[in-house]
Each structure stands twice: as structure tokens, then as C-alpha cells.
Design an enzyme around this catalytic site. Structure first.
Site, short mmCIF file in Angstrom:
data_model
loop_
_atom_site.label_atom_id
_atom_site.label_comp_id
_atom_site.label_asym_id
_atom_site.label_seq_id
_atom_site.Cartn_x
_atom_site.Cartn_y
_atom_site.Cartn_z
N ASP A 115 0.82 -1.22 0.00
CA ASP A 115 0.00 0.00 0.00
C ASP A 115 0.86 1.27 0.00
OD1 ASP A 115 0.89 -0.62 2.53
OD2 ASP A 115 -0.98 -0.13 3.56
N GLY A 116 1.95 1.26 0.77
CA GLY A 116 2.83 2.43 0.82
C GLY A 116 3.39 2.73 -0.57
N ASP A 139 0.95 -9.05 3.76
CA ASP A 139 -0.24 -8.68 4.53
C ASP A 139 -1.54 -8.95 3.75
OD1 ASP A 139 1.60 -7.72 6.36
OD2 ASP A 139 1.44 -5.65 5.66
N GLU A 234 -0.86 -8.90 14.60
CA GLU A 234 -0.12 -7.83 15.28
C GLU A 234 -0.97 -6.56 15.45
OE1 GLU A 234 3.30 -6.92 12.85
OE2 GLU A 234 2.08 -6.32 11.14
N ARG A 276 2.61 -18.65 27.42
CA ARG A 276 3.82 -18.19 26.73
C ARG A 276 3.38 -17.48 25.46
NH1 ARG A 276 5.78 -19.56 30.84
NH2 ARG A 276 7.54 -20.99 31.20
N ARG A 285 8.50 -13.59 6.39
CA ARG A 285 8.87 -12.88 5.15
C ARG A 285 10.07 -13.50 4.46
NH1 ARG A 285 8.54 -6.76 6.72
NH2 ARG A 285 10.69 -6.71 6.00
O1 F6P Z 1 3.93 -4.83 5.52
C1 F6P Z 1 4.66 -5.97 5.69
C2 F6P Z 1 5.15 -6.11 7.10
O2 F6P Z 1 5.84 -7.33 7.22
C3 F6P Z 1 4.05 -6.01 8.17
O3 F6P Z 1 3.32 -7.20 8.30
C4 F6P Z 1 4.87 -5.63 9.38
O4 F6P Z 1 4.10 -4.91 10.32
C5 F6P Z 1 5.93 -4.75 8.81
O5 F6P Z 1 6.04 -5.07 7.44
C6 F6P Z 1 7.27 -4.94 9.48
O6 F6P Z 1 8.15 -4.04 8.92
P1 F6P Z 1 9.70 -4.00 9.24
O7 F6P Z 1 10.36 -4.97 8.33
O8 F6P Z 1 10.07 -2.60 8.96
O9 F6P Z 1 9.86 -4.40 10.68
#
Ligand code: F6P
Length: 358
Positions: A115-116, A139, A234, A276, A285
Site C-alpha cells: 500500500d505504501g 499482509d 499484530e 507463553r 517474510r
Molecule cells: O507490511 C509488511 C510487514 O511485514 C508487516 O506485516 C509488518 O508490520 C511490517 O512489514 C514490518 O516491517 P519491518 O520490516 O520494517 O519491521
């Protein structure tokens, strides 16, 4: 024709496959291809581009990450820089970017990102750059896209991790809270949570109450199931609560994280059970893209070149109903695709007895 490819924002498995398909499809047409180094982050250097040829994209379909590099602090309209007094501020360097593209004879840009990146692209379009977008984010929250590249690998990794955590939860009779990525959307939590048979799934679209989760834990206890698996996005939050964040760095989005620990502590307090928390974080990722991610990334990359050939600029190539389509980048900018509350996947979760915290 000279095409530049940019990968911006968070990386995801599949980026290299998209770069490879776009490069090979462009070379086949006799065009020149360059990659933008580090997601506009190196636009101020003497050497902001990486030439791409058949050799440089050889064998990268199966590689995670991006061979071009990326930056979460590479927004040319809001680029962070260090001031003389050592503090940080941001400045608009979009004019410099446009000039650099002109000086290097770039005719079109393939903007691969989330999106960014699409917000940036929609502003660069207004500055006269010819852009074709490719949706990348694990996401899965880009408006107008059924699925984005990287999502399939992410849910696969998260599902496997939740499976593994479930066996130790059962042995120790604990409450285990697993935090997954997804920013303000619950796609990863919902899909991986259902696939891994979680007992509770908490997503941003449905603010939760601790009473509801405790009721589920007690129900399980009464059936002799002395452990409970809770998956939380998150961006999940309590009803009337707030996002749990780790703060914000200049030029970056706010960093989410910490909700799992908070939920684990509160549930221990309320139930007396040991808990926990596990944050899966960037594991989701990394690594090789799934077969599905490779395939859609290759399809997106090649489709972007066909768009450029037809001079059908300022479009995002998307999958809708398993067909490749093109939609205006400006129609997705500043929007987000949340999990629809009426979706059959949410209904499935409820039907099979998963607590959604409401
Ligand atoms: O937008 C992808 C993402 O992995 C999100 O799920 C997560 O909040 C963010 O990027 C984490 O970003 P960074 O790699 O800057 O910690």
C-alpha cells in the site's frame, strides 16, 4: 524502451520471480531494463540503478528477498535525513527522483510493493512518471487484489509454526499466544489460524474481549483440553482498546508488535494458567517463495511488461477471480482491503468452533 523496476517497502517471497519475469519479457522485446537500488533509498547516490540482463536474473525465481534491495524509509516524498544537530527530519526529494529518471532515459517504471508503494506511485504519476504497479505484500491488504505476492508463503510458514507450537502447548498444558504479521488486516492470522486448528483467532477487524477468550479456555478445560492455542494478528486489539506498538522512527510507519505478550499475561492473570507468547515476525517474510507465489509473481511481472507495451500506464496488475486484470493505481491508493465480516472464511471459523474474541 527503457524500463526501471523498483521493489519498495517490506520484502516478501516472490519479488525476485516478478523481477525475473519482467526482465526477461522486456529483453525479449529488445528493451533495456534497470533495477532501482534499495527501493528509491539510493536515488541520491551516483549510481542509483542496477543494469538487469538475462544473466543477472538467472536462477532467482526460487530466491527470497529482492536482488534490488528495498527500504522501508525510502518514500521520496518523505525521505529521512540527519540534520546538522544530529536529529532526524524528512524532505521531499520526488523532484530529484523524476530528474534522475529523465537523465537516465527511463520511459516506464514497474513499482512492485504494498500500500505504501502504491501511494507513492500514485503521487509519482502526477509528476509525469509512467508507472505499472505489481502488488507485493504478505499482509494481503491491497485494495482491489484477491491475493498479493508473498501471502501464500507467509500463511504456509505461519501454519507450520502454529502446528509446532500446538504440540508443546498440549504437552505443557499451557496457553500459547502466537503473534503474526499483517498490519491492520487479519488475513494471515485468520488463514493460518484456521489451517492450523487454532482455538482462538484475534484479528483487527473484530476487536476482542478477554471474557470471550476466557469462556473458550474454560469450555476447553471442561472437556479435558488443558491447553489453548491463540493466534493474534499484530494489529489485533481489545474492544475499546488501542493498538500495541513499539514506536515510530522518522520516515517509517509505526512499528506494530507486543500484543501477544499482553494477551498472554492478561489470560494467565484471569485463568491462573501458565502462558507463553511467540512472535513469528520476519520468519514469515523470509526464504523461498511457495509454488503459488512463484507463479503469480511470474504472471504479474510479465503482465506488467505487456501493460507497458500497450502504453496502458498507471495501472496495477491484479488477480481478481483468478484472472489477471488491470485497475488504476489511483483507485487503490490510501485504501486497504480488510477481512470482510461477512466472508465465508470467518463464518467457517465460527462454524468449526473457533473463538474470534467477540
Ligand atoms: O507490511 C509488511 C510487514 O511485514 C508487516 O506485516 C509488518 O508490520 C511490517 O512489514 C514490518 O516491517 P519491518 O520490516 O520494517 O519491521
Amino acid at each position: 524502451m527503457k524500463v526501471a523496476i523498483n521493489t519498495g517497502g517490506g520484502d516478501a517471497p516472490g519479488l525476485n520471480a516478478a523481477i525475473r519475469a519482467a526482465t526477461l519479457a522486456a529483453l525479449k522485446r529488445g528493451w533495456e531494463v534497470v533495477g532501482v537500488k534499495n527501493g528509491y533509498g539510493s536515488i541520491y547516490t551516483d549510481d542509483p540503478f542496477i543494469p538487469l540482463d538475462a544473466q543477472s536474473v538467472r536462477g532467482i525465481t526460487l530466491q527470497g528477498g529482492t536482488i534490488l534491495g528495498t527500504a522501508n524509509r525510502g518514500n521520496p516524498f518523505d525521505l529521512p535525513y540527519k540534520k546538522e544537530d544530529g536529529s532526524w527530519d524528512t524532505k521531499d526529494v520526488s523532484g530529484h527522483l523524476v530528474q534522475t529518471f529523465e537523465e537516465h532515459g527511463v520511459d516506464a517504471l514497474i513499482a512492485i510493493g504494498g500500500d505504501g508503494s502504491m501511494n507513492i506511485a500514485s503521487r509519482l504519476i502526477k509528476k509525469g512518471i509512467n508507472i505499472v504497479g505489481v502488488p507485493n505484500t504478505l499482509d494481503n491488504d491491497i485494495y482491489g487484489c484477491d491475493i498479493t505476492l508473498g501471502f501464500d508463503a507467509a500463511i504456509d510458514i505461519a501454519t507450520g509454526a502454529i502446528d509446532r507450537i500446538t504440540t508443546t502447548a498440549e504437552s505443557h498444558q499451557r496457553l500459547m499466544v502466537v503473534e503474526v504479521m499483517g498490519r491492520y488486516a487479519g488475513w494471515i492470522a485468520l488463514y493460518a489460524g484456521i489451517a492450523a486448528s487454532a482455538d482462538v483467532i484475534l484479528i483487527p477487524e473484530i476487536p476482542f474481549s478477554y471474557e470471550s477468550i476466557v469462556e473458550k479456555i474454560n469450555e476447553r478445560e471442561s472437556k479435558g483440553r488443558h491447553y489453548t492455542m491463540i493466534v493474534v494478528a499484530e494489529g489485533g486489539m481489545e474492544k475499546d482498546g488501542e493498538l500495541v506498538t513499539k514506536g515510530k522512527t522518522v520516515g517509517q510507519q509505526v512499528q506494530l508488535g507486543g500484543i501477544a505478550q499482553r494477551v498472554a499475561d492478561e489470560l494467565s492473570e484471569r485463568t491462573g494458567k501458565e502462558s507463553r507468547s511467540v512472535v513469528l515476525g520476519h520468519l514469515q517474510r523470509g526464504g523461498s517463495p511457495s509454488t503459488y507465489d512463484r507463479l503469480i509473481s511470474l504472471r504479474f511481472g510479465a503482465a506488467a511488461i505487456r501493460c507497458i507495451q500497450e502504453r496502458d500506464f498507471n495501472k496495477l496488475v491484479v488477480l481478481q477471480d483468478n484472472r489477471l486484470k488491470r485497475i488504476p493505481i489511483t483507485s487503490v491508493a490510501n485504501k486497504m482491503k480488510s477481512v470482510p465480516l461477512e466472508s465465508d472464511t470467518l463464518q467457517t471459523a465460527r462454524d468449526i468452533g473457533i473463538c474470534l474474541g467477540d
